[in-house]
Design an enzyme around this catalytic site. Structure first.
Site, PDB file in Angstrom:
ATOM      1  N   ASP A  41      40.554 -20.839  24.414  1.00 38.49           N
ATOM      2  CA  ASP A  41      39.866 -22.086  24.056  1.00 38.49           C
ATOM      3  C   ASP A  41      39.708 -22.388  22.564  1.00 38.49           C
ATOM      4  O   ASP A  41      39.319 -21.516  21.789  1.00 38.49           O
ATOM      5  CB  ASP A  41      38.424 -22.075  24.585  1.00 38.49           C
ATOM      6  CG  ASP A  41      38.298 -21.600  25.998  1.00 38.49           C
ATOM      7  OD1 ASP A  41      39.318 -21.439  26.659  1.00 38.49           O
ATOM      8  OD2 ASP A  41      37.162 -21.379  26.413  1.00 38.49           O
ATOM      9  N   SER A 100      33.070 -19.032  24.076  1.00 32.78           N
ATOM     10  CA  SER A 100      33.274 -20.353  23.461  1.00 32.78           C
ATOM     11  C   SER A 100      31.991 -21.033  22.997  1.00 32.78           C
ATOM     12  O   SER A 100      30.913 -20.769  23.513  1.00 32.78           O
ATOM     13  CB  SER A 100      33.995 -21.267  24.443  1.00 32.78           C
ATOM     14  OG  SER A 100      35.333 -20.867  24.492  1.00 32.78           O
TER      15      SER A 100
HETATM   16  C1  FRU Z   1      37.348 -20.936  29.433  1.00 33.17           C
HETATM   17  C2  FRU Z   1      36.547 -19.656  29.235  1.00 33.17           C
HETATM   18  C3  FRU Z   1      35.158 -19.996  28.739  1.00 33.17           C
HETATM   19  C4  FRU Z   1      34.733 -18.748  28.042  1.00 33.17           C
HETATM   20  C5  FRU Z   1      36.025 -18.276  27.417  1.00 33.17           C
HETATM   21  C6  FRU Z   1      36.190 -16.795  27.354  1.00 33.17           C
HETATM   22  O1  FRU Z   1      38.686 -20.840  29.210  1.00 33.17           O
HETATM   23  O2  FRU Z   1      36.525 -18.927  30.433  1.00 33.17           O
HETATM   24  O3  FRU Z   1      34.274 -20.406  29.765  1.00 33.17           O
HETATM   25  O4  FRU Z   1      33.750 -18.980  27.101  1.00 33.17           O
HETATM   26  O5  FRU Z   1      37.075 -18.831  28.198  1.00 33.17           O
HETATM   27  O6  FRU Z   1      37.314 -16.453  26.600  1.00 33.17           O
END
Ligand code: FRU
Length: 492
Positions: A41, A100
């Site tokens: 992300d 994230s």
């Molecule tokens: C989405 C996610 C988020 C999390 C992150 C972990 O792609 O699962 O919800 O914060 O990736 O890397």
């Protein structure tokens, strides 16, 4: 001076020494790629100190997902990006990953608000999973976690919400306060987005549950929200797990939706329009936006799929972002266009006006391109465009107006192990004059249909030597093809 933890120092040193070997070669020329290791992300997409900052979920030590750090790049034009030292590492007792989040300005400092994700055996040996929100303040390069962390703890969740799934805070300033939208899971297992409010980024009050999932098309757990005003509407960008596929273009599993609607602040009520896929390709997830100094709402997303990792096994880095896109709302729909700064890097522009026929015609060759194909009398047309073609390889786009769909088929793109090579995109409209814009970089194809009414992102790791673009049509068709090569120079 901020204290740099041992974990952060190690990540910075590793990224610097190993990153040097990974640069160049097979990397994209104008898309943000993992400097080394794995990225997912986009995080903290923000304007600070006169530059656009982008952070990203990063596992520097391996090209698979692992304990999450925050990598960091900046840009002044969305095309050329400078790599900065790693910004966050999981280095607190309450976190095994920095998940994230987003960024705002706090009294002149750059504030990162992220999820402290904990996944460890507890004192009793039983696996403990907990998600809480934390704050780090910095100067645009170095960031320090505040002593009050985690600043938003699971105690602040509404009754019954799950402490394991409370993540991805997106913070913005509104009427002199800070507001946060954050993902949560209700007692019935469905994803929801919650709103909190704060004066100082440290103390947060629960305001309302904005929306929750229907448990079907909109999936189960929700992640990575974004929520902003645009062109008189309020737009919610949603990323969801375990979605159900339908004929409207939702392909199921992990996917995204845009809900364009109205927001009444007095009653804290969102009246959303129908959910629509933000992007119809497999390789698009967790979009986030920034408001630029000149007032444009620009979106970037992770250009990869959790369900179909097509990264070539020999590649020692994994993951890249989409090209940033300007968003507009028209007629209740979200429109997308590559940021206009891309035009500064146009080179060798050509325009071809001709008639397409059954016998395919090679229009150009290249893998760093920005081209637009406009087809006249297209309301009943069937045509196909092969890109990244050469020898046995091609990715075929078939525009079929009578069937009302565009098919993107990368079966022959030379990517063994691709689980979802065919993407069927139901066309929102079938105009008399069809327009298909493509932005291609080494490894990717982003399509913008009919003025940006629909976007489709796909990774294509076909041998870079395969660059032909070939047009063919069932019946003779008048078309215009305008093509620019993208040249960004060596160190972009
Ligand atoms: C989405 C996610 C988020 C999390 C992150 C972990 O792609 O699962 O919800 O914060 O990736 O890397």
């Amino acid at each position: 001076m901020p204290t740099i933890s041992r974990e952060l120092q190690r990540a910075r040193a590793y990224a610097q020494s190993t990153g040097a070997h990974v640069q160049g070669g097979d990397r994209a020329a104008f898309h943000v790629c993992a400097p080394v290791g794995w990225i997912n992300d986009p995080n903290g997409f923000s304007l600070y100190g006169g530059k656009i900052h982008l952070f990203f979920q990063h596992h520097p030590y391996d090209w698979h997902w692992g304990p999450m750090h925050w990598g960091h790049v900046t840009t002044e034009d969305f095309v050329r990006w400078q790599l900065l030292p790693e910004a966050l590492a999981p280095d607190r007792a309450y976190e095994s990953g920095c998940f994230s989040g987003s960024a705002v300005t706090w009294r002149g400092r750059h504030a990162l608000i992220y999820t402290s994700h904990l996944d460890r055996p507890g004192p009793d040996g039983i696996r403990q999973i907990l998600e809480q929100q934390s704050l780090a303040l910095g100067d645009g390069v170095d960031y320090e976690k505040v002593p009050e962390d985690p600043i938003l703890r699971t105690e602040a969740l509404p009754e019954g919400a799950c402490a394991r799934d409370f993540r991805d805070p997106r913070v913005w300033e509104e009427d002199g306060r800070y507001r946060m939208i954050v993902a949560s899971r209700r007692a019935d297992g469905l994803g929801s987005y919650l709103i909190y409010e704060s004066e100082d980024l440290r103390g947060w009050r629960f305001v309302t549950e904005l929306l929750h999932s229907d448990g079907h098309r909109l999936g189960k757990m929700w992640e990575c929200p974004d929520w902003f005003p645009l062109d008189g509407s309020r737009v919610l960008l949603l990323s969801a797990q375990e979605m159900e596929a339908d004929d409207e273009g939702f392909h199921g599993l992990n996917g995204t939706a845009a809900l364009v609607g109205g927001w009444e602040k007095a009653t804290e009520t969102f009246t959303p329009g129908p959910p629509r896929p933000i992007d119809y390709g497999w390789d698009f997830y967790a979009p986030q936006t920034v408001l630029t100094a000149d007032g444009r709402r620009v979106m970037i997303a992770w250009m990869q799929s959790w369900d179909d990792d097509v990264t070539p096994p020999e590649q020692r880095w994994a993951g890249m972002m989409t090209f940033p896109r300007e968003l507009r709302v028209r007629g209740g729909r979200l429109y997308q266009a590559p940021v206009r700064e891309l035009e500064r890097y146009h080179a060798d522009s050509v325009t071809v006006r001709s008639v397409a026929e059954k016998e395919g015609r090679r229009l150009t060759s290249g893998r760093q391109l920005d081209f637009t194909l406009t087809v006249e009398d297209a309301a009943a047309a069937v045509f196909s465009l092969d890109v990244a073609a050469g020898g046995a390889y091609r990715t075929r786009l078939t525009y079929d107006a009578p069937a009302g769909r565009l098919t993107v088929d990368r079966t022959h793109a030379g990517m063994p192990g691709d689980r979802y090579p065919v993407q069927i995109v139901p066309l929102v409209s079938v105009p008399e004059r069809a327009e298909l814009r493509a932005v291609m970089d080494r490894g990717s194809l982003e399509l913008f249909l009919n003025g940006g009414e629909q976007a489709v992102s796909v990774l294509i790791w076909t041998d870079p030597a395969c660059g032909d673009v070939i047009l063919s049509a069932d019946a003779p068709l008048r078309y215009t093809f305008v093509c620019h090569r993208i040249e960004v120079g060596e160190d972009a």
